[in-house]
Design a protein around this motif. Sequence first.
Motif, PDB file in Angstrom:
ATOM      1  N   PRO A 171       5.896  -7.718 -14.940  1.00 21.31           N
ATOM      2  CA  PRO A 171       7.291  -8.140 -14.714  1.00 21.31           C
ATOM      3  C   PRO A 171       8.004  -7.112 -13.826  1.00 21.31           C
ATOM      4  CG  PRO A 171       6.743  -8.093 -17.063  1.00 21.31           C
ATOM      5  CD  PRO A 171       5.580  -7.513 -16.333  1.00 21.31           C
ATOM      6  N   PRO A 172       8.919  -7.535 -12.993  1.00 21.15           N
ATOM      7  CA  PRO A 172       9.588  -6.610 -12.060  1.00 21.15           C
ATOM      8  C   PRO A 172      10.195  -5.385 -12.750  1.00 21.15           C
ATOM      9  CG  PRO A 172      10.150  -8.870 -11.528  1.00 21.15           C
ATOM     10  CD  PRO A 172       9.344  -8.912 -12.793  1.00 21.15           C
ATOM     11  N   GLU A 173      10.718  -5.546 -13.942  1.00 21.02           N
ATOM     12  CA  GLU A 173      11.341  -4.405 -14.614  1.00 21.02           C
ATOM     13  C   GLU A 173      10.333  -3.355 -15.075  1.00 21.02           C
ATOM     14  OE1 GLU A 173      10.712  -7.669 -17.687  1.00 21.02           O
ATOM     15  OE2 GLU A 173      11.561  -7.593 -15.675  1.00 21.02           O
ATOM     16  N   LYS A 174       9.047  -3.715 -15.114  1.00 23.74           N
ATOM     17  CA  LYS A 174       8.007  -2.756 -15.525  1.00 23.74           C
ATOM     18  C   LYS A 174       7.271  -2.153 -14.331  1.00 23.74           C
ATOM     19  CE  LYS A 174       7.264  -4.361 -20.146  1.00 23.74           C
ATOM     20  NZ  LYS A 174       6.324  -4.550 -21.207  1.00 23.74           N
ATOM     21  N   ARG A 175       7.605  -2.602 -13.143  1.00 27.62           N
ATOM     22  CA  ARG A 175       6.972  -2.058 -11.938  1.00 27.62           C
ATOM     23  C   ARG A 175       7.628  -0.743 -11.561  1.00 27.62           C
ATOM     24  NH1 ARG A 175       6.950  -7.542  -8.326  1.00 27.62           N
ATOM     25  NH2 ARG A 175       5.578  -8.737  -9.678  1.00 27.62           N
ATOM     26  N   LYS A 176       6.847   0.114 -10.901  1.00 25.40           N
ATOM     27  CA  LYS A 176       7.398   1.388 -10.427  1.00 25.40           C
ATOM     28  C   LYS A 176       8.419   1.124  -9.327  1.00 25.40           C
ATOM     29  CE  LYS A 176       3.177   3.870 -11.542  1.00 25.40           C
ATOM     30  NZ  LYS A 176       1.990   4.503 -11.011  1.00 25.40           N
ATOM     31  N   ALA A 177       8.039   0.325  -8.371  1.00 23.42           N
ATOM     32  CA  ALA A 177       8.936  -0.062  -7.266  1.00 23.42           C
ATOM     33  C   ALA A 177       8.177  -0.974  -6.329  1.00 23.42           C
ATOM     34  CB  ALA A 177       9.427   1.158  -6.515  1.00 23.42           C
ATOM     35  N   PHE A 178       8.921  -1.877  -5.724  1.00 26.39           N
ATOM     36  CA  PHE A 178       8.329  -2.741  -4.696  1.00 26.39           C
ATOM     37  C   PHE A 178       9.327  -2.961  -3.609  1.00 26.39           C
ATOM     38  CE2 PHE A 178       4.615  -4.732  -6.979  1.00 26.39           C
ATOM     39  CZ  PHE A 178       3.692  -4.426  -6.024  1.00 26.39           C
TER      40      PHE A 178
ATOM     41  N   ARG B  47       0.832  -1.204   0.000  1.00 26.25           N
ATOM     42  CA  ARG B  47       0.000   0.000   0.000  1.00 26.25           C
ATOM     43  C   ARG B  47       0.869   1.257   0.000  1.00 26.25           C
ATOM     44  NH1 ARG B  47      -2.513  -0.613   4.610  1.00 26.25           N
ATOM     45  NH2 ARG B  47      -1.283   0.951   5.668  1.00 26.25           N
ATOM     46  N   GLU B  48       2.008   1.192   0.648  1.00 24.21           N
ATOM     47  CA  GLU B  48       2.904   2.347   0.716  1.00 24.21           C
ATOM     48  C   GLU B  48       3.824   2.456  -0.494  1.00 24.21           C
ATOM     49  OE1 GLU B  48       4.753   2.180   4.553  1.00 24.21           O
ATOM     50  OE2 GLU B  48       2.816   2.174   5.569  1.00 24.21           O
ATOM     51  N   SER B  49       3.813   1.494  -1.380  1.00 25.85           N
ATOM     52  CA  SER B  49       4.661   1.547  -2.568  1.00 25.85           C
ATOM     53  C   SER B  49       3.971   2.354  -3.664  1.00 25.85           C
ATOM     54  CB  SER B  49       4.948   0.131  -3.078  1.00 25.85           C
ATOM     55  OG  SER B  49       3.828  -0.364  -3.792  1.00 25.85           O
ATOM     56  N   PRO B  50       4.738   2.908  -4.594  1.00 22.83           N
ATOM     57  CA  PRO B  50       4.126   3.677  -5.688  1.00 22.83           C
ATOM     58  C   PRO B  50       3.352   2.802  -6.677  1.00 22.83           C
ATOM     59  CG  PRO B  50       6.524   3.680  -5.879  1.00 22.83           C
ATOM     60  CD  PRO B  50       6.186   2.960  -4.616  1.00 22.83           C
ATOM     61  N   GLU B  51       3.531   1.515  -6.605  1.00 22.63           N
ATOM     62  CA  GLU B  51       2.839   0.607  -7.535  1.00 22.63           C
ATOM     63  C   GLU B  51       1.344   0.506  -7.224  1.00 22.63           C
ATOM     64  OE1 GLU B  51       2.915  -1.575 -10.934  1.00 22.63           O
ATOM     65  OE2 GLU B  51       4.685  -0.712 -10.018  1.00 22.63           O
ATOM     66  N   PHE B  52       1.004   0.656  -5.950  1.00 21.68           N
ATOM     67  CA  PHE B  52      -0.386   0.563  -5.532  1.00 21.68           C
ATOM     68  C   PHE B  52      -0.961   1.963  -5.370  1.00 21.68           C
ATOM     69  CE2 PHE B  52      -1.496  -3.844  -3.845  1.00 21.68           C
ATOM     70  CZ  PHE B  52      -0.656  -4.465  -4.741  1.00 21.68           C
ATOM     71  N   GLU B  53      -2.127   2.192  -5.970  1.00 28.44           N
ATOM     72  CA  GLU B  53      -2.753   3.514  -5.945  1.00 28.44           C
ATOM     73  C   GLU B  53      -4.050   3.484  -5.143  1.00 28.44           C
ATOM     74  OE1 GLU B  53      -2.997   5.519  -9.778  1.00 28.44           O
ATOM     75  OE2 GLU B  53      -1.586   4.025 -10.561  1.00 28.44           O
TER      76      GLU B  53
ATOM     77  N   HIS C  87      -6.200   0.157  -6.037  1.00 24.72           N
ATOM     78  CA  HIS C  87      -5.730  -1.062  -5.386  1.00 24.72           C
ATOM     79  C   HIS C  87      -6.199  -1.174  -3.936  1.00 24.72           C
ATOM     80  CE1 HIS C  87      -2.855  -0.275  -8.673  1.00 24.72           C
ATOM     81  NE2 HIS C  87      -3.037  -1.564  -8.877  1.00 24.72           N
ATOM     82  N   TYR C  88      -6.374  -0.047  -3.305  1.00 22.32           N
ATOM     83  CA  TYR C  88      -6.824  -0.037  -1.912  1.00 22.32           C
ATOM     84  C   TYR C  88      -7.647   1.219  -1.657  1.00 22.32           C
ATOM     85  CZ  TYR C  88      -3.100   3.363  -1.147  1.00 22.32           C
ATOM     86  OH  TYR C  88      -2.307   4.474  -1.203  1.00 22.32           O
ATOM     87  N   ARG C  89      -8.421   1.185  -0.585  1.00 18.84           N
ATOM     88  CA  ARG C  89      -9.213   2.344  -0.184  1.00 18.84           C
ATOM     89  C   ARG C  89      -9.409   2.307   1.324  1.00 18.84           C
ATOM     90  NH1 ARG C  89     -15.213   0.664  -2.487  1.00 18.84           N
ATOM     91  NH2 ARG C  89     -15.561  -1.064  -1.044  1.00 18.84           N
ATOM     92  N   SER C  90      -9.648   3.475   1.879  1.00 18.68           N
ATOM     93  CA  SER C  90      -9.932   3.578   3.301  1.00 18.68           C
ATOM     94  C   SER C  90     -11.444   3.590   3.490  1.00 18.68           C
ATOM     95  CB  SER C  90      -9.339   4.864   3.879  1.00 18.68           C
ATOM     96  OG  SER C  90      -9.754   5.010   5.221  1.00 18.68           O
ATOM     97  N   ILE C  91     -11.904   2.829   4.454  1.00 19.19           N
ATOM     98  CA  ILE C  91     -13.340   2.835   4.752  1.00 19.19           C
ATOM     99  C   ILE C  91     -13.598   3.432   6.135  1.00 19.19           C
ATOM    100  CG2 ILE C  91     -13.941   0.954   3.193  1.00 19.19           C
ATOM    101  CD1 ILE C  91     -13.996  -0.896   5.682  1.00 19.19           C
ATOM    102  N   ALA C  92     -12.561   4.076   6.694  1.00 21.99           N
ATOM    103  CA  ALA C  92     -12.713   4.740   7.991  1.00 21.99           C
ATOM    104  C   ALA C  92     -13.529   6.014   7.809  1.00 21.99           C
ATOM    105  CB  ALA C  92     -11.346   5.072   8.578  1.00 21.99           C
ATOM    106  N   LYS C  93     -14.206   6.408   8.852  1.00 24.79           N
ATOM    107  CA  LYS C  93     -14.964   7.656   8.818  1.00 24.79           C
ATOM    108  C   LYS C  93     -13.986   8.821   8.755  1.00 24.79           C
ATOM    109  CE  LYS C  93     -18.984   5.869  11.142  1.00 24.79           C
ATOM    110  NZ  LYS C  93     -19.890   5.932  12.260  1.00 24.79           N
TER     111      LYS C  93
ATOM    112  N   CYS D 297      -4.988  -5.703  -7.505  1.00 21.33           N
ATOM    113  CA  CYS D 297      -3.706  -6.052  -6.882  1.00 21.33           C
ATOM    114  C   CYS D 297      -3.013  -7.153  -7.679  1.00 21.33           C
ATOM    115  CB  CYS D 297      -3.916  -6.503  -5.433  1.00 21.33           C
ATOM    116  SG  CYS D 297      -4.443  -5.175  -4.325  1.00 21.33           S
ATOM    117  N   ARG D 298      -3.787  -8.155  -8.080  1.00 18.59           N
ATOM    118  CA  ARG D 298      -3.209  -9.246  -8.880  1.00 18.59           C
ATOM    119  C   ARG D 298      -2.620  -8.708 -10.184  1.00 18.59           C
ATOM    120  NH1 ARG D 298      -7.697 -13.081  -7.405  1.00 18.59           N
ATOM    121  NH2 ARG D 298      -6.707 -14.467  -5.916  1.00 18.59           N
ATOM    122  N   GLN D 299      -3.354  -7.786 -10.794  1.00 19.37           N
ATOM    123  CA  GLN D 299      -2.896  -7.199 -12.054  1.00 19.37           C
ATOM    124  C   GLN D 299      -1.566  -6.469 -11.852  1.00 19.37           C
ATOM    125  OE1 GLN D 299      -5.683  -4.380 -13.762  1.00 19.37           O
ATOM    126  NE2 GLN D 299      -5.631  -5.515 -15.682  1.00 19.37           N
ATOM    127  N   ALA D 300      -1.440  -5.716 -10.768  1.00 17.09           N
ATOM    128  CA  ALA D 300      -0.191  -5.004 -10.486  1.00 17.09           C
ATOM    129  C   ALA D 300       0.948  -5.983 -10.227  1.00 17.09           C
ATOM    130  CB  ALA D 300      -0.370  -4.071  -9.292  1.00 17.09           C
TER     131      ALA D 300
END
Length: 117
Positions: free
Chosen positions: A110-117, A72-78, A82-88, A103-106
């Motif tokens: 291939p590792p060379e095409k990822r932003k960072a992990f 979630r903290e990586s630039p690959e997940f937006e 990829h994630y959302r907050s459901i807190a008030k 998430c599966r799609q991200a």
Amino acid sequence: MMTKNEHKPPTVSLDELDREAIAALTAAANQLSQALALLTKQLEEKYSERWMTPELAARELGVTAKVLDYWRESPEFEHGIHYRSIAKPGAVIQRWQYNVPQCRQALAKPPEKRKAF
């Protein structure tokens, strides 16, 4: 002056027109409300399967909830994809959900095409 063959058009009071207009608007509003309720239900059914708690998402993805936190903290997940907050709003503790197919799609990149992990 009117001749014998001419007919005077029927008169309609403003109150009668108002009642007809209100009835037509009410019927249209009811139809719109029903259509909106159906669409909302369809969207909830469609997306409820995609958004999962961290525990369920981790199990589906074969990782731990801690790994999801890291992703979630990586630039690959937006946020919102990829994630959302459901807190008030204003909540101190965040509650997260993950969109497992996204998430599966991200992760399938291939590792060379990822932003960072």
